[in-house]
Design a protein around this motif. Structure first.
Motif, short mmCIF file in Angstrom:
data_model
loop_
_atom_site.label_atom_id
_atom_site.label_comp_id
_atom_site.label_asym_id
_atom_site.label_seq_id
_atom_site.Cartn_x
_atom_site.Cartn_y
_atom_site.Cartn_z
N SER A 114 0.88 -1.50 -0.22
CA SER A 114 0.19 0.04 -0.12
C SER A 114 1.01 1.32 0.10
N GLN A 115 0.35 2.13 -0.74
CA GLN A 115 0.94 3.61 -0.65
C GLN A 115 -0.13 4.65 -0.58
N GLU A 116 0.37 5.81 0.15
CA GLU A 116 -0.29 6.89 0.43
C GLU A 116 0.55 8.06 0.29
N VAL A 117 -0.01 9.15 -0.63
CA VAL A 117 0.73 10.16 -0.90
C VAL A 117 -0.16 11.32 -0.88
N LEU A 118 0.10 12.45 -0.14
CA LEU A 118 -0.58 13.75 0.08
C LEU A 118 0.53 14.96 -0.20
N SER A 119 0.06 15.39 -1.32
CA SER A 119 0.92 16.53 -2.29
C SER A 119 0.16 17.91 -2.13
N ALA A 120 1.01 18.88 -1.82
CA ALA A 120 0.48 20.13 -2.21
C ALA A 120 1.45 21.12 -2.60
N SER A 121 1.05 21.84 -3.57
CA SER A 121 2.23 22.77 -4.16
C SER A 121 1.40 24.01 -4.52
N VAL A 122 2.13 25.20 -4.60
CA VAL A 122 1.80 26.67 -5.30
C VAL A 122 2.64 26.94 -6.19
N PHE A 123 2.20 27.42 -7.43
CA PHE A 123 3.16 28.07 -8.49
C PHE A 123 2.65 29.37 -8.59
N GLY A 124 3.83 30.39 -8.77
CA GLY A 124 3.42 31.73 -9.09
C GLY A 124 4.50 32.54 -9.69
N ASP A 125 4.23 33.61 -10.03
CA ASP A 125 5.21 34.55 -10.69
C ASP A 125 5.72 35.64 -9.60
N LEU A 126 6.96 35.92 -9.79
CA LEU A 126 7.38 37.01 -8.98
C LEU A 126 7.30 38.57 -9.63
N TRP A 127 8.61 38.78 -9.68
CA TRP A 127 8.81 39.96 -10.45
C TRP A 127 9.74 39.88 -11.73
N THR A 128 9.56 40.62 -12.56
CA THR A 128 10.30 40.43 -14.17
C THR A 128 11.66 41.36 -14.11
N ILE A 129 12.80 40.63 -14.42
CA ILE A 129 13.90 41.27 -14.48
C ILE A 129 13.96 42.31 -15.59
N PRO A 130 14.23 43.58 -15.53
CA PRO A 130 14.17 44.43 -16.56
C PRO A 130 14.67 43.81 -18.08
N SER A 131 15.66 43.03 -18.06
CA SER A 131 16.37 42.66 -19.29
C SER A 131 15.53 41.37 -19.89
N ALA A 132 14.34 40.99 -19.33
CA ALA A 132 13.71 39.74 -19.69
C ALA A 132 12.39 40.18 -19.83
N ASP A 133 11.76 39.09 -20.82
CA ASP A 133 10.36 39.30 -21.12
C ASP A 133 9.24 38.66 -20.04
N TYR A 134 9.87 37.51 -19.42
CA TYR A 134 8.87 36.82 -18.55
C TYR A 134 9.29 37.08 -17.14
N PRO A 135 8.36 36.89 -16.14
CA PRO A 135 8.71 36.97 -14.71
C PRO A 135 9.55 35.77 -14.14
N VAL A 136 10.25 35.92 -13.06
CA VAL A 136 10.80 34.84 -12.27
C VAL A 136 9.56 34.13 -11.77
N ALA A 137 9.67 32.75 -11.89
CA ALA A 137 8.69 31.88 -11.65
C ALA A 137 9.02 30.70 -10.45
N VAL A 138 8.41 30.35 -9.35
CA VAL A 138 8.53 29.63 -8.46
C VAL A 138 7.64 28.67 -8.20
N VAL A 139 8.10 27.54 -7.56
CA VAL A 139 6.92 26.34 -7.08
C VAL A 139 7.53 26.04 -5.79
N LEU A 140 6.70 25.94 -4.99
CA LEU A 140 6.82 25.44 -3.61
C LEU A 140 5.93 24.39 -3.06
N GLY A 141 6.23 23.27 -2.38
CA GLY A 141 5.67 22.18 -2.22
C GLY A 141 5.98 21.49 -0.98
N TYR A 142 5.01 20.60 -0.71
CA TYR A 142 5.27 19.46 0.40
C TYR A 142 4.62 18.44 -0.14
N GLU A 143 5.32 17.21 0.19
CA GLU A 143 4.84 15.79 -0.11
C GLU A 143 5.10 14.84 1.07
#
Length: 949
Positions: free
Chosen positions: A492-521
Motif C-alpha cells: 500500500s502507498q499513500e501520498v499527500l501532496s500540495a504545491s503553489v505556483f506563481g510569478d514574482l517580478w520581472t527582471i528588466p532585461s527579460a520578457d518573463y517574470p521569475v517563476a517559483v514552485v513551493l510544495g510539500y509531499e
C-alpha cells in the motif's frame, strides 16, 4: 517574438527527440493547441509555456502505440535507445510477471514512473511500477526525462522519470480491438477496449470511463529452433570452442556426484539406467535438456478499468479525481523440479543392478551411528534428480490492484495557482506454486528396505520412491512428495501532496517574470510478504525458499523550484534562463535528513539555437525490499573460478580453492555441475542511502522550420549504490579467489561448497557497493515536409523521427575499497554485466500521410556487444564459442486508413526481416539469449480497429 517562442516550444515538445509518428495536418494543429493549454512535462513542475526542457527528454505520442500494435507499453519503451530492456513478456526465469522500464540501465528502482505527473501503483516491495497496469490505448503521450530528476519528483528518479499522460477529457464512445500473431500462427495476443466520456454541468465538468480486456497466449522455448535446446560452451575434437547441447546435471535417471567405482569391473557409476543399471556420466550427453518446458512468451490475462473526472466548482477551484483497477494474471512455467540434495541410499535395494550395488557398497558410511560400517548402514550420496514424473513447475502470479486519487487545483490570483491531492493505492499479489517437491519427504522416501517395498522410516504415510532410473517413480510416491504453496504479498502507498505556483517580478532585461514552485509531499509505503509454510521453512527443492518480509517507512519532503529569465531578445541572447530545484526529505528509516538539488542554464544565442547545461546532486533512500526482504534463493548464471571453466592459471588462488573444499587434484580441472549457481538474496536493515551526481550538456537546433535536432551529453555517477554483495554471484566468486584472496573476507565467507567441491550456495545479501558510472550522448532528429501530391488531391505529409544513443561508459566498481577493480560494461554482456549494453543504438520512423491513408515504417538498430569475460576477465575471443552478439536490424511496417465515419483500420508487420537472436551458451539470461533485448518470434502480424461514435 513571444508568439514565435511559444510555437517553437510546442514544436519541440512534439518533434525534437520524439518518436511520435507524423500526424495529419488537422490532427497536428489540434495537438499543438492541446499542448499549449496543458503545458508539456520538461523535467520541471513550473507551468509556463516559455520554459524549455531542463533535462534531455523524449516524447512518445499515442499514434506510435497505434502504429506499433502494442498492447503492453513496456515493449515500446524498451525500443528507446535510452532504456535498457527489463522484465517483459518473455521474462520466464528470471521473471515475476511484471513489466518494467529501466532508464540508462541504472536499474528499475532508479526510474520513477508517474501517471499524469503523480505516483502510480507500486507492484513490488521495491516500489517498481508494473507497466501492465497502464492501458496503452488511453495514453495521450509518454514523456521520458533522463539525466536525473530527483530534486523535482523524488529520490527514485536518479536515472529519470517516465510520465504517462492519460486521456482525461474524452467525449463520445470509442471501441478498439487488436489481434496479433506470428508468421507461425502462434503466440497470439488480442485485446478489446471501450472508452466512454462526455461533458456535464454545461461543460464545467468531464468524466471518462475506460475498460479493457487483454489476453496473451503461451509459447514454449521448444517451439523455436534457437531455444529448443539448452546450449553450453564446449570444445570439439580439435579443441576449438563450440556451442553444444548442455542442460542440467539433475537428470530423470538420477546423477550420483560421488562417482563410486565397481571394484569388480572398475566402471564408474555416474547415473542409472531404467532398470537400475550403473552407467557412466558423459559430458554433455548425459545432461537434461530443460529448455522445451520453459515459456518463451508468458501467457497473460488482464482486466483494466480506469476513470478520470474533473469539475469546475467555481472560477478558483477545479476538483478532479482518478480511479484505476487492474487484474493481471501471468503464469511462469519451468522444467520439472531438479532435486539436488544428499540422501541415504540402500545399496542392497532391489532397485539396483548387481554392478550398481557393488559400486554403492563402496560408499557406505555409519548412518545408524553404531560405530560399525556394515550391511545395516546406508550409503550417503549427493544426487541430482529431475522429477519429470511430478510434472513441470508452475508459478502463477495474480495481482489485484487499485488506486484512488482526489484533488483540487485552481488560481489563487492572477499570478498564483495551487494544486493539492491525496492518493491511496493497494496491491494484493497471490503467487501459487505448483508441482514442487518436499525436501524432507524426498529424503525419507528414497531410503527404502531391501525389497524396495517400504520406507526405512514409514512415519507420515511414507511411500517408497525409486529415483534410480527414468520413469521409475510411482504415482503414489509422486503424491507423497508433491507439494504446492501459496504466497501473499500486500503493498500500500499513500501520498499527500500540495504545491503553489506563481510569478514574482520581472527582471528588466527579460520578457518573463521569475517563476517559483513551493510544495510539500508526504508519502507512506508499507508492504508485507507472507510465504507458505513449506516455502518459509525451506522444505522445498524446486522453488526458491523465502522468508517473510514486512516493513514500512514514511517520507516527508519539502521541495522548491525557481526559473529566472535573465535576458530576452538581446544580441546573442534571445533567451537566457537560470533554473534551480531543491528537495529536503525526512525518511523514517534514515538517521538524518537527505537533500537533493539541481540547476540548469538554458541559453539561446539565436532563436534557432538553444544550449542547455544541467547538474543534479541526488540521493535515493533504500526501499522496503532492499531493507527488509526475507532471505530467498535464486539461480543466476555464474562461473566457479576453481572449476575448469573459470580457472585462471597464475591468478586463481589454488590453496584457497582447496581450503574451501575442493579436492587438490580437481582444482582447475573439474567441470562445474551447472552453469547456474544458487545465490541467497535478502534485505539489509543497515543499508545507507546512495548518492548520485549528474551532468548534462546539450543543444537544440532548428535550422529549418521543419527540422529539429537535439544533442545531449550525460554523465551519471551513483556512489554507495545499493546492490547485492559484490554486485553479483559471479563477482563474489571472482573477488574471493582471484582478487581479495582472503579466506576471512566477506566474499569468501559468503561461499558454501558441497562435499564434491561444487559451489552449493553464495550468500549475496543487499549491500552498499562501490559505484556505478555511465556517460554517453543522445542524438535526436525530427523532420517533416509537405508534398503537393497525394490521395484524392489532398496533398501529403512526410515525418521522420531519428533517435539514437552512443554509450561511452558504463563502469561498475563492486567494492569501494577496491577502486582499481572495475567491471567495464559498455559494449558488453554476460554474467557480470547482465543484459547487452551496446555502444550504439538507434531507431527511426518514417511516416507518410495523405487523406485517410497512413504508411509508416520503423527501423531499429542494436549495436554489437562482446562477452564481458573478454574485457573484464582477460579471456581471448578465440576461447569462447559465442564471444560476440552481432549488430541487429529490425524493421516494422504499418498501413492504416481512417474512414470518414469514425472507423480506423490498421495492418502491420513486425520484424519483417525475420531477424533471429544470436545463440549464446553460458553467458545468457534465458532461452539462449537475452529475450527482452532481441526479437524472438520471427515476423508478427497484427490488425487493429477503432470505431468512435
Amino acid at each position: 517574438m513571444k508568439t514565435n517562442k511559444l510555437t517553437s516550444a510546442v514544436r519541440l515538445a512534439i518533434g525534437a527527440g520524439a518518436v511520435t509518428a507524423a500526424m495529419p495536418v488537422a490532427q497536428l494543429a489540434t495537438a499543438q493547441e492541446e499542448m499549449i493549454e496543458e503545458v508539456v512535462i520538461t523535467g520541471s513542475r513550473i507551468k509556463r509555456p516559455d520554459l524549455e526542457a531542463v533535462s534531455p527528454y523524449t516524447t512518445i505520442g499515442a499514434e506510435e502505440f497505434a502504429l506499433s500494435g502494442t498492447i503492453n507499453v513496456e515493449q515500446k519503451l524498451a525500443e528507446l535507445p535510452s532504456t535498457l530492456p527489463s522484465f517483459g513478456p518473455s521474462s520466464n526465469n528470471p521473471g515475476d510477471g511484471t513489466a518494467r522500464v529501466d532508464l540508462r540501465g541504472l536499474g528499475t528502482s532508479r526510474t520513477l514512473v508517474l501517471v499524469n505527473g503523480r505516483r502510480w501503483i507500486p507492484a513490488t516491495q521495491s516500489g517498481v511500477v508494473d507497466l501492465n497496469t497502464i492501458p496503452g490505448t488511453l495514453i495521450k503521450r509518454v514523456d521520458v526525462v533522463t539525466g536525473g530528476a530527483s530534486a523535482v519528483y523524488g529520490s527514485d528518479a536518479i536515472a529519470g522519470v517516465v510520465n504517462f499522460n492519460m486521456i482525461d477529457d474524452f467525449e463520445g464512445v470509442e471501441i478498439t480491438g487488436l489481434y496479433d500473431m506470428t508468421s507461425d500462427s502462434d503466440a497470439e495476443k488480442y485485446n478489446i477496449d471501450i472508452t466512454m466520456g462526455g461533458n456535464f454541468a454545461e461543460g464545467r465538468g468531464n468524466a471518462v470511463i475506460y475498460a479493457s480486456y487483454s489476453k496473451r497466449e503461451a509459447l514454449f522455448q521448444g517451439d523455436r529452433k534457437f531455444s529448443n535446446v539448452a546450449l553450453t560452451e564446449n570444445t570439439d575434437a580439435n579443441g576449438r570452442p563450440i556451442l553444444s547441447p548442455g542442460g542440467s546435471s539433475g537428470v530423470p535417471g538420477t546423477r550420483l556426484f560421488d562417482n563410486p567405482t565397481d571394484p569388480v569391473t572398475g566402471n564408474s557409476l555416474g547415473t542409472f539406467g531404467p532398470n537400475g543399471e550403473a552407467l557412466p556420466w558423459v559430458e554433455p550427453d548425459s545432461r537434461f535438456n530443460y529448455a522445451p518446458d520453459n515459456f518463451l512468451q508468458l501467457p497473460q490475462e488482464r482486466y483494466l478499468i480506469s476513470a478520470f473526472s474533473h469539475y469546475d466548482v467555481n472560477e478558483k477551484v477545479r476538483a478532479y479525481g482518478e480511479f484505476a483497477y487492474s487484474y493481471n494474471k501471468v503464469p511462469q512455467e519451468l522444467a520439472p523440479t531438479p532435486a539436488f540434495t544428499t540422501v541415504e541410499i540402500n545399496p542392497d535395494s532391489a532397485f539396483f543392478s548387481t554392478e550398481a550395488q557393488r559400486a554403492l557398497d563402496t560408499i557406505r558410511t555409519d548412518t545408524n551411528g553404531d560405530g560399525v560400517v556394515n550391511g545395516d548402514d546406508n550409503a550417503l550420496g549427493f544426487i541430482g534428480r529431475r522429477m519429470v514424473e511430478n510434472g513441470s513447475r508452475q508459478s502463477i502470479d495474480v495481482r489485484d490492484a487499485f488506486r484512488v486519487l482526489v484533488g483540487a487545483d485552481g488560481d489563487i490570483s492572477d499570478n498564483w495557482s495551487y494544486d493539492a491531492y491525496y492518493s491511496y493505492s493497494n496491491l494484493d499479489q497471490s503467487n501459487s506454486l505448483n508441482n514442487d517437491v518436499s525436501a524432507s519427504r524426498f529424503i525419507q522416501a528414497v531410503a527404502t528396505n531391501d525389497a524396495g517395498t517400504a520406507c526405512q522410516d514409514p512415519s507420515g504415510g511414507c511411500v517408497p520412491m525409486n529415483i534410480f532410473g527414468a520413469g521409475n517413480i510411482s504415482q503414489a510416491a509422486v503424491d507423497f512428495v508433491n507439494i504446492g504453496a501459496t504466497n501473499v504479498t500486500s503493498i500500500s502507498q499513500e501520498v499527500l501532496s500540495a504545491s503553489v505556483f506563481g510569478d514574482l517580478w520581472t527582471i528588466p532585461s527579460a520578457d518573463y517574470p521569475v517563476a517559483v514552485v513551493l510544495g510539500y509531499e508526504h508519502r507512506s509505503d508499507e508492504s508485507s510478504y507472507r510465504p507458505d509454510t513449506f516455502l518459509a521453512s525451506g522444505d522445498v527443492l524446486g522453488f526458491n525458499a523465502g522468508e517473510a518480509t514486512a516493513g514500512r517507512y514514511k517520507a516527508s519532503e519539502f521541495f522548491a523550484e525557481v526559473s529566472i529569465p535573465l535576458l530576452s531578445d538581446k544580441p546573442f541572447a534571445e533567451d537566457l534562463t537560470l533554473w534551480g530545484a531543491a528537495r529536503t526529505s525526512d525518511y523514517s528509516n534514515l538517521d538524518d535528513r537527505v537533500n537533493s538539488f539541481a540547476t540548469a542554464v538554458n541559453w539561446s544565442p539565436l532563436e534557432s539555437f538553444k544550449l542547455r547545461f544541467g547538474y543534479q546532486e541526488a540521493v535515493r533512500a533504500p526501499n522496503v525490499s532492499e531493507l527488509f526482504l526475507g532471505q530467498s534463493n535464486g539461480f543466476p548464471g555464474a562461473d566457479d573460478p576453481c572449476s575448469v571453466g573459470g580457472f585462471q592459471p597464475g591468478v586463481t588462488d589454488v590453496g584457497l580453492c582447496v581450503a574451501s573444499g575442493v579436492n587438490p587434484a580437481d582444482v582447475g580441472k573439474f567441470t562445474q555441475a551447472n552453469s547456474q549457481i544458487e545465490g541467497r538474496f535478502g534485505g539489509n536493515p543497515d543499508l545507507e542511502e546512495e548518492t548520485s551526481n549528474t551532468y548534462t550538456v546539450g543543444f537544440v537546433w532548428q535550422p529549418l522550420d521543419s527540422l529539429d535536432i537535439t544533442v545531449d551529453y550525460y554523465d551519471i555517477e551513483v556512489e554507495d549504490a545499493i546492490s547485492v554483495l559484490g554486485g553479483s554471484v559471479t563477482n563474489v566468486l571472482d573477488l574471493c579467489y582471484n582478487v581479495v584472496q582472503n579466506a576471512g573476507s566477506d566474499f569468501c565467507t559468503a561461499i558454501n561448497r558441497r562435499a564434491d567441491g561444487n559451489v552449493d550456495r553464495v550468500d549475496v545479501l543487499n549491500a552498499n557497493i562501490g559505484k556505478i558510472e555511465t556517460s554517453g550522448v543522445d542524438f535526436n532528429l525530427y523532420y517533416s515536409t509537405d508534398f503537393g501530391f497525394g490521395f484524392g488531391g489532398n496533398g501529403s505529409t512526410l515525418g521522420i523521427n531519428f533517435n539514437s544513443t552512443w554509450l561511452d561508459e558504463f563502469d561498475v566498481t563492486p567494492v569501494a575499497e577496491l577502486g582499481d577493480r572495475v567491471d567495464v560494461c559498455a559494449g558488453n554482456f554476460g554474467n557480470t554485466c547482465g543484459s547487452p549494453l551496446p555502444e550504439i543504438q538507434w531507431n527511426t520512423r518514417a511516416t507518410w500521410q495523405s487523406g485517410g491513408w497512413t504508411f509508416s515504417g520503423l527501423l531499429r538498430y542494436i549495436g554489437e556487444t562482446d562477452d564481458d569475460q573478454i574485457e573484464n576477465g582477460g579471456v581471448a575471443k578465440g576461447e569462447l564459442a559465442a564471444p560476440t552478439i552481432g549488430d541487429e536490424y529490425y524493421l516494422d511496417l504499418t498501413v492504416a486508413y481512417a474512414f470518414e465515419r469514425g472507423l480506423n483500420l490498421s495492418f502491420g508487420a513486425e520484424n519483417v526481416l525475420d531477424t533471429e537472436p544470436t545463440k549464446l551458451g553460458d553467458s545468457q539470461e534465458q532461452a539462449n539469449t537475452f529475450p527482452s533485448t532481441y526479437s524472438l518470434f520471427g515476423p508478427r502480424y497484427f490488425v487493429s480497429a477503432a470505431y468512435k461514435f
